[in-house]
Design a protein around this motif. Structure first.
Motif, PDB file in Angstrom:
ATOM      1  N   VAL A 246     -13.083   3.347  -0.620  1.00 11.97           N
ATOM      2  CA  VAL A 246     -11.764   2.714  -0.716  1.00 11.97           C
ATOM      3  C   VAL A 246     -10.876   3.518  -1.655  1.00 11.97           C
ATOM      4  CG1 VAL A 246     -10.544   0.655  -1.488  1.00 11.97           C
ATOM      5  CG2 VAL A 246     -12.613   0.422  -0.154  1.00 11.97           C
ATOM      6  N   PHE A 247     -11.454   3.944  -2.774  1.00 10.83           N
ATOM      7  CA  PHE A 247     -10.682   4.705  -3.754  1.00 10.83           C
ATOM      8  C   PHE A 247     -10.182   6.013  -3.143  1.00 10.83           C
ATOM      9  CE2 PHE A 247     -10.434   7.833  -7.175  1.00 10.83           C
ATOM     10  CZ  PHE A 247      -9.570   7.185  -8.030  1.00 10.83           C
TER      11      PHE A 247
ATOM     12  N   TRP B 272      -4.572   8.357   2.212  1.00 11.00           N
ATOM     13  CA  TRP B 272      -3.391   7.573   2.511  1.00 11.00           C
ATOM     14  C   TRP B 272      -2.136   8.204   1.913  1.00 11.00           C
ATOM     15  CZ3 TRP B 272      -2.673   3.315   5.497  1.00 11.00           C
ATOM     16  CH2 TRP B 272      -1.519   2.560   5.287  1.00 11.00           C
TER      17      TRP B 272
ATOM     18  N   TYR C 122     -10.472  -1.833  -7.476  1.00 11.24           N
ATOM     19  CA  TYR C 122     -11.486  -1.342  -6.545  1.00 11.24           C
ATOM     20  C   TYR C 122     -12.771  -2.144  -6.693  1.00 11.24           C
ATOM     21  CZ  TYR C 122      -8.118   2.372  -6.239  1.00 11.24           C
ATOM     22  OH  TYR C 122      -6.944   3.054  -6.050  1.00 11.24           O
TER      23      TYR C 122
ATOM     24  N   ARG D 240       6.145   9.462  -6.132  1.00 11.74           N
ATOM     25  CA  ARG D 240       5.040   9.808  -7.026  1.00 11.74           C
ATOM     26  C   ARG D 240       4.040   8.674  -6.985  1.00 11.74           C
ATOM     27  NH1 ARG D 240       7.762  10.280 -12.248  1.00 11.74           N
ATOM     28  NH2 ARG D 240       5.708  10.275 -13.171  1.00 11.74           N
ATOM     29  N   TRP D 241       2.801   9.020  -7.137  1.00 18.25           N
ATOM     30  CA  TRP D 241       1.773   8.073  -6.739  1.00 18.25           C
ATOM     31  C   TRP D 241       1.411   7.079  -7.841  1.00 18.25           C
ATOM     32  CZ3 TRP D 241       1.474   6.106  -2.579  1.00 18.25           C
ATOM     33  CH2 TRP D 241       0.327   5.526  -2.041  1.00 18.25           C
ATOM     34  N   ILE D 242       1.479   7.501  -9.093  1.00 15.86           N
ATOM     35  CA  ILE D 242       1.238   6.579 -10.211  1.00 15.86           C
ATOM     36  C   ILE D 242       2.282   6.874 -11.260  1.00 15.86           C
ATOM     37  CG2 ILE D 242      -0.200   6.489 -12.264  1.00 15.86           C
ATOM     38  CD1 ILE D 242      -2.072   5.136 -10.899  1.00 15.86           C
ATOM     39  N   ARG D 243       2.866   5.838 -11.779  1.00 15.73           N
ATOM     40  CA  ARG D 243       3.835   6.074 -12.843  1.00 15.73           C
ATOM     41  C   ARG D 243       3.488   5.184 -14.025  1.00 15.73           C
ATOM     42  NH1 ARG D 243      10.160   6.250 -11.739  1.00 15.73           N
ATOM     43  NH2 ARG D 243       9.682   4.260 -10.811  1.00 15.73           N
TER      44      ARG D 243
ATOM     45  N   GLY E 229     -16.832   1.189  -2.782  1.00 13.51           N
ATOM     46  CA  GLY E 229     -15.809   1.342  -3.817  1.00 13.51           C
ATOM     47  C   GLY E 229     -15.209   2.734  -3.793  1.00 13.51           C
TER      48      GLY E 229
ATOM     49  N   ALA F  42       2.249   2.928  -7.520  1.00 15.53           N
ATOM     50  CA  ALA F  42       1.669   1.978  -8.450  1.00 15.53           C
ATOM     51  C   ALA F  42       2.196   2.283  -9.841  1.00 15.53           C
ATOM     52  CB  ALA F  42       0.151   2.077  -8.419  1.00 15.53           C
TER      53      ALA F  42
ATOM     54  N   LEU G 196      -7.544   5.417  -0.361  1.00 19.19           N
ATOM     55  CA  LEU G 196      -6.212   5.014  -0.803  1.00 19.19           C
ATOM     56  C   LEU G 196      -5.529   6.117  -1.593  1.00 19.19           C
ATOM     57  CD1 LEU G 196      -6.469   1.300  -1.810  1.00 19.19           C
ATOM     58  CD2 LEU G 196      -5.423   2.316   0.175  1.00 19.19           C
TER      59      LEU G 196
ATOM     60  N   ARG H 292      -0.585  -0.216  -4.614  1.00 15.62           N
ATOM     61  CA  ARG H 292      -1.853  -0.393  -3.921  1.00 15.62           C
ATOM     62  C   ARG H 292      -2.835  -1.222  -4.737  1.00 15.62           C
ATOM     63  NH1 ARG H 292      -1.325   4.654  -5.790  1.00 15.62           N
ATOM     64  NH2 ARG H 292      -2.958   5.490  -7.134  1.00 15.62           N
ATOM     65  N   HIS H 293      -2.700  -1.156  -6.068  1.00 20.17           N
ATOM     66  CA  HIS H 293      -3.588  -1.996  -6.888  1.00 20.17           C
ATOM     67  C   HIS H 293      -3.348  -3.464  -6.571  1.00 20.17           C
ATOM     68  CE1 HIS H 293      -3.532   1.501  -9.963  1.00 20.17           C
ATOM     69  NE2 HIS H 293      -4.442   1.678  -9.043  1.00 20.17           N
TER      70      HIS H 293
ATOM     71  N   ARG I 223      -7.270   0.403 -14.054  1.00 23.62           N
ATOM     72  CA  ARG I 223      -7.123   1.068 -12.762  1.00 23.62           C
ATOM     73  C   ARG I 223      -8.380   0.976 -11.923  1.00 23.62           C
ATOM     74  NH1 ARG I 223      -4.678   6.828 -14.115  1.00 23.62           N
ATOM     75  NH2 ARG I 223      -4.965   7.099 -11.869  1.00 23.62           N
TER      76      ARG I 223
ATOM     77  N   LEU J 181       0.828  -1.207   0.000  1.00 27.62           N
ATOM     78  CA  LEU J 181       0.000   0.000   0.000  1.00 27.62           C
ATOM     79  C   LEU J 181       0.857   1.248   0.000  1.00 27.62           C
ATOM     80  CD1 LEU J 181      -2.896  -0.933   2.409  1.00 27.62           C
ATOM     81  CD2 LEU J 181      -3.049  -0.435  -0.014  1.00 27.62           C
TER      82      LEU J 181
END
Lengths: 227, 321, 679
Positions: free
Chosen positions: C556-557, C564, B76, C571-574, C553, B61, C560, B225-226, B72, B57
């Motif tokens: 949670v989205f 979070w 979820y 960086r959170w998404i690459r 859903g 990602a 996270l 996290r995914h 993506r 987590l």
């Protein structure tokens, strides 16, 4: 019929009879001979267990004897003989699969429903327990015959034959509290002799046509044909 | 209807659902621990699964250039659907509102929803392994789902209800009855549970060989996290099947009121039952080897046959006319 | 009093729908001169006709009354009777909904044909006649008008199937369709004949009053089941369906699969449930078994297809199978005296009719949108369409989830209801029925699971992954009209899944009118709870499921991604290349194709099909894989009949001497013979 009103031992009989039926399906679809023999031995043991339970609930003492006889014969002696035979014929790793196992299994399911339909006319309330067990026994007999029809391997056919006998015995025990002792002894002796004869036959067949595939016996037909 | 929809009921339902996601990694950790012990290893600590999730987590990602938005969204959806499916299975007490919202057929439907999105996500990036995993997962699912439905129909026809709470209630009232149909349904459901939660002999959760993967092959492109959500939902699924088997076939101990004593007893009972089931699973995974993919249909046919025999023996042996 | 007036208005609206459909035909005559007429006038008129039918159906269902009238048309002693009741209203609604969507979709779609050399007049004209035929079948209240409308529907759809007639395969498909439609029509005609022989006339009220001996009732049932079953594409009479439906233009395919098959279901319900009215349980078992066979065979055949529209056509066979499983259950329950359970199964079947119309219409329109922008029907050439056609992709996904019977979409509700009906089998007296019905539900469960496999394959191969061919890579989002048509149906798919109590409240008028009892308890606990039998037995809450799915859903989205991530050091998404276990970068050719995806299932269920698979090594060393999947029923049923007909024809050919006088002699002999028989 309300199951929860039956005494626990009778529920146990039902459970054991259902497992006997399940083992018939296992016998039918089992590819490996050795595993099929084991399944047959378990079936014999379960029939013996049913006999014991029926003896205990009905206090029928001679049934203890036939339970012991069944256990010795069906669960121990005959499987052991078959085992030895298979080893002598070098078939331990022999596998044989049905042409279309799903269809044969569906046919067996249809036979179960058919046998239930056959016994349905027995509608007296006090007989429902017996009737249901008879339906199971009849299904075991018919599935044994189905197995003899669809299996080409001679040892597997013998297993089918023996499991038919299991079904008959189950019906006799649960419906009428067992056959008279003399008859039972006679049947047991017959089965044993049949087994010995089968063994001798197999060795002979194997020597003369080098296979135990019963389809190879087709040239014994009346019109002779090409060979 | 009204006896379900009370305020304490809703509160307990929320609590129970949270308990599901909290307990799920523990069961996996327990199975791994027992398995390690059986193999003469010390094994990872019991709480390792939590640490793994936490680590995933916290990581970033990574998403492939070729991935679509579905890739993506899928984690979820899969997580939510699996969680909701789990929430309908009584864990500590019966008569919760979640059981009225979704019965046992809806439960199967929600699991199917999760499976469909998992397979779609596997196919999304366009790699060979993803498609392979999706194809296999759908094959297993297609054969396991009818077996599962047949098994639960056996329960439903006995209890005359598809509401899981009612089914469990019925058995608690009826006391201990030996039912041949239940024996078969139990067998069928165990086989389905093994196949659906990707355990040996159908799939190996610890495999590193791409060509033998089923479930893992669909997750290869996930990270961060995914991946955590996907792993977590697989753990919830295992717990769901375990609870279903434990509480439906061995319902004794589950709470029937909302008092503290009933809840405590329910928790202790379900933990004990799950620990036993987990140990059985670990023993099974230790003594069995993974099957070839094309042996899997035979395995599931056996499950289907067992469930079908369960239905038939219910009709023939237990009802009578 | 006001109720009666509004039923009259409903009938007037239905009449308006017919008139508008005919107007669409007339307007199309101009399309030869001005091609834009089709787009600007004919197809919108079709949509308006759909809207009128929809309104008429809604009013008829809401009021639940009956209104009838006679038209000054037809034979002198047999004017055309027209009647609108709840059953007719339900099917008007169904026809209307899909036609509305087609009306939105078609103007943009037919634009593609304006520059082709196929006749636009034929397309528009026969579309109008086709709709007229379907509406009239539903409204007809005598056997004569019913057959006229039925034939109008069959014939005009034949011309639509043969629309792209330059391919010989299409002509062959159209001929097969015509042949089967006429054999089916003949059987229905004979079925009505049997009823009429014991009645006093041809109007439905007289047929309903006919007292049939059991044997003749059985004959009438068998004829009707074969005739309507042929039109509905039930196994083994389904062979024409996967040939004919895909070759028509896509919006017509949507009408044929979504609506015309339901008109056949309507005919069956009207004939058996309404006109015959009394049935033994054996009929129910026959219908149940045929339904199971169709469902299982249809889905397996669909699974093995790679042509998208053909796959959808086979899936129609499967869905009609599910509908007939519901009808069979209903017949079994009704004939054994369980009226409310019969109503439950009946409602489940009707619900599935409506659902199938919606999602199959949606999927065919989606397939048409793909065809429109890529000219491709072969799944193995597609890929990555979701990013190129995002709206079509989204709506298609809704269709996929609905048809796979996944909660919270509509397909799930009707399958759930069918399961609930089947699970009530324990109440039956007969032990055989008690054990047969659970097996039927096992087949239904297997079918549902296989449908999910089929449509995961479709969606995964067509919309996800990477494009497998050049023209698919260049696909563009379609015109808004086409997307609106699909969006309309997709929205309905969701609504019908989320609010089943309202839908059942509406459908309930049909069993109340036909079977004499409905499902009052289904919505007894408010719109939130669907409780078909009783709340202790089963309950389902679509709105709460959606609410919880969306709520959890999104939570949670949000948790996270926003809560979070606060203070996260990375960086959170690459974005990066696909990992694929570190092998060479994946190319589109390395993806699983539709054929590859279905391979495990092909191996498990291969026995049911004629599979011809060869691997040959070419001269340049490459391997060539050829796969042909044939329908076993061709060899088992159709070819022997065709051969028998041919050999019979070879005998009859002796009559053909070429001399006119000999022919006249035969005519004379026939005339004399007939007159002799009559006296």
């Amino acid at each position: 019929m309300n199951l929860s009103l039956l005494p626990l031992l009778q529920q146990l009989v039902l459970v054991l009879a259902a497992i006997v039926l399940f083992l018939s399906f296992v016998l039918l679809a089992q590819n490996r001979l050795i595993s099929a023999i084991h399944a047959f031995a378990w079936q014999g043991a379960l029939v013996a267990a049913v006999t014991t339970v029926v003896a205990a609930t009905g206090h029928i003492h001679h049934l203890y004897f036939s339970a012991a006889l069944t256990l010795a014969l069906k669960a121990l002696l005959i499987p052991w003989m078959l085992h030895r035979l298979v080893r002598r014929l070098e078939l331990e790793r022999h596998t044989e699969s049905l042409q279309s196992p799903t269809l044969v299994t569906m046919a067996a399911v249809a036979l179960v429903i058919f046998s239930y339909w056959l016994v349905l006319p027995m509608i007296q309330e006090e007989l429902t327990f017996t009737r249901n067990i008879v339906a199971i026994s009849l299904a075991v007999v018919l599935i044994g015959l189905l197995m003899m029809v669809f299996r080409t391997q001679a040892v597997a056919q013998v297993l089918g034959f023996m499991s038919m006998e299991n079904g008959l015995f189950l019906a006799a025990v649960s419906a009428t509290g067992g056959m008279p002792l003399v008859v039972e002894l006679g049947v047991a002796f017959d089965v044993l002799v049949a087994m010995v004869l089968f063994g001798v036959f197999f060795l002979q067949i194997r020597e003369s046509i080098d296979s135990l595939d019963v389809d190879r016996l087709n040239r014994l037909r009346e019109t002779g044909g090409d060979q | 209807m009204d006896n379900y929809l009370t305020l304490p009921g809703w509160v307990l339902a929320v609590f129970q659902s949270c308990l599901y996601i909290a307990l799920a990694p523990l069961l996996v950790g327990w199975v791994r621990k027992v398995k390690a012990r059986l193999q003469n290893r010390r094994g990872a600590p019991l709480f390792q699964a939590y640490r793994d999730l936490y680590k995933l987590l916290a990581k970033e990602a990574r998403v492939a250039h070729t991935a679509s938005p579905l890739f993506r969204a899928a984690p979820y959806i899969v997580f939510t659907a699996t969680w909701m499916a789990a929430a309908t299975v009584p864990l500590l007490v019966v008569d919760l509102p979640t059981a009225a919202i979704a019965d046992i057929i809806v439960l199967v439907g929600l699991l199917a929803l999760a499976r469909v999105f998992l397979a779609l996500a596997g196919m999304d990036v366009g790699t060979a392994f993803g498609g392979m995993g999706a194809s296999r997962e759908m094959l297993i699912g297609a054969l396991a789902e009818p077996a599962m439905l047949m098994a639960v129909f056996t329960l439903a026809m006995t209890a005359h209800s598809t509401n899981l709470s009612s089914v469990i209630d019925y058995h608690l009232v009826d006391g201990f009855v030996l039912r041949p149909s239940y024996l078969f349904a139990l067998g069928g459901l165990i086989l389905v549970a093994v196949a659906e939660s990707g355990r040996i002999p159908i799939d190996n959760p610890t495999t590193h060989l791409e060509l033998t993967m089923i479930h893992e092959a669909m997750l290869l492109e996930y990270s961060g996290r995914h991946l955590a959500l996907m792993e977590w939902s697989a753990q919830i699924k295992l717990l769901l099947y375990g609870t279903l088997i434990a509480n439906v076939f061995f319902p004794w101990g589950i709470g029937r009121g909302f008092g503290a004593a009933a809840l405590g007893l329910g928790l202790a009972a379900v933990l004990a039952k799950l620990a036993a089931l987990g140990a059985v699973l670990a023993v099974g995974e230790t003594v069995l080897a993974k099957m070839r993919l094309f042996r899997a249909p035979e395995f599931l046919n056996l499950a289907l046959l067992l469930s079908l025999l369960g239905l038939l023996s219910h009709v023939i042996l237990e009802v009578g006319a | 009093m006001s109720g009666a007036v509004t039923m009259q208005q409903a009938l007037a609206l239905a009449g308006l729908a017919v008139v508008l459909a005919l107007a669409s035909t007339l307007v199309s005559l101009l399309a030869k001169r001005v091609p834009a007429t089709l787009r600007l006038a004919a197809t919108p008129l079709l949509g308006l006709a759909g809207l009128a039918a929809l309104a008429a159906g809604l009013i008829a269902l809401a009021l639940g009354g009956t209104v009838q009238t006679t038209l000054p048309l037809g034979l002198p002693w047999l004017p055309w009777h027209v009647r609108l009741d709840a059953l007719a209203g339900f099917f008007l609604l169904l026809i209307g909904v899909v036609t509305c969507a087609v009306g939105l979709y078609a103007p943009a779609y037919v634009r593609g044909f304006e520059h082709g050399h196929d006749s636009l007049t034929a397309l528009g004209g026969f579309s109008g006649l086709f709709l007229t035929g379907m509406l009239m079948v539903v409204l007809a209240d005598d056997a004569f008008l019913f057959m006229v409308a039925w034939e109008l529907m069959s014939l005009s759809s034949y011309f639509l199937v043969a629309y792209h007639h330059e391919h010989s395969a299409n002509r062959r498909a159209a001929f097969l369709y015509l042949l089967m439609a006429h054999v089916g029509g003949l059987m229905i005609l004979l079925g009505y004949g049997v009823l009429a022989a014991f009645g006093t006339g041809f109007s439905f009220s007289e047929l309903r009053a006919a007292e049939l001996p059991p044997i003749w009732a059985g004959v009438a049932f068998a004829l009707a089941f074969m005739g309507f079953g042929m039109k509905a594409g039930l196994v083994p009479l389904h062979a024409w369906l996967p040939e004919a439906h895909p070759v028509a233009p896509s919006h017509i395919s949507a009408l044929m699969s979504g609506v015309m098959l339901k008109v056949a279901v309507y005919g069956f319900i009207r004939f058996v449930f309404d006109l015959i009215g009394q049935f033994p349980w054996q009929w129910g078992v026959v219908v149940l078994i045929i339904g199971c066979l169709s469902a299982l065979f249809g889905v397996l055949a669909a699974l093995l297809q790679t042509d998208l529209k053909r796959l959808l056509a086979y899936s129609s066979v499967e869905n009609l199978g599910i509908i007939f499983i519901g009808l069979g259950l209903s017949l079994v329950f009704l004939s054994t005296g369980y009226r409310s359970l019969g109503a439950l199964a009946f409602v489940a079947a009707l619900y599935h009719c409506l659902n199938h119309a919606l999602f199959k219409g949606l999927l065919f329109l989606g397939a048409g949108a793909i065809l429109h922008s890529t000219h491709e029907r072969d799944l193995d050439q597609m890929g990555g369409l979701l990013r190129r056609k995002p709206w079509t992709g989204l709506f298609f996904l809704v269709g996929v989830l609905s048809i796979s019977a996944l909660p919270p979409f509509n397909g799930f509700v009707s399958e759930w209801l069918t399961f609930q009906a089947a699970l009530q089998a324990w109440q039956l007296q007969s032990g055989v029925l008690r054990s047969l019905i659970p097996i039927a539900s096992a087949v239904l469960a297997l079918t549902g699971a296989l449908v999910a496999v089929t449509f995961v394959k479709v969606y995964g191969v067509a919309f996800l992954g990477q494009a497998r061919s050049r023209h698919v890579r260049r696909a563009r989002p379609g015109p808004w009209g086409m997307q609106a048509g699909q969006g309309f149906l997709a929205l309905l798919c969701l609504l019908l899944g989320v609010f089943p109590t309202w839908v059942i409240g509406l459908i309930d008028a049909v069993p109340r009118a036909i079977l004499g009892g409905g499902l009052p308890q289904a919505g007894a606990y408010g719109w939130l709870w669907l409780t078909p039998v009783s709340p202790q037995t089963a309950s389902y809450s679509g709105p709460l499921i959606v609410l919880m799915l969306a709520g959890i859903g999104l939570t949670v989205f949000w948790g996270l991604n926003y809560l979070w991530s606060r203070g996260a050091p990375v960086r959170w998404i690459r974005r990066g290349d696909a990992w694929d276990c570190g092998f060479a970068p994946p190319s589109p050719r390395m993806q699983y194709t539709a054929t590859a995806f279905a391979q495990p299932i092909r191996r498990v269920f291969g026995l049911l099909f004629q599979i011809d698979e060869t691997m040959t090594r070419q001269e340049d060393g490459t391997l060539r894989h050829r796969l042909h999947i044939g329908d076993r029923f061709w060899g088992l049923l159709y070819l022997p009949i065709a051969r028998a007909v041919e050999s019979a024809a070879r005998r009859v050919v002796l009559l053909q001497s070429g001399s006119v006088r000999v022919y006249l002699g035969w005519t004379l002999a026939t005339l004399v013979g007939l007159l002799w028989i009559i006296t």
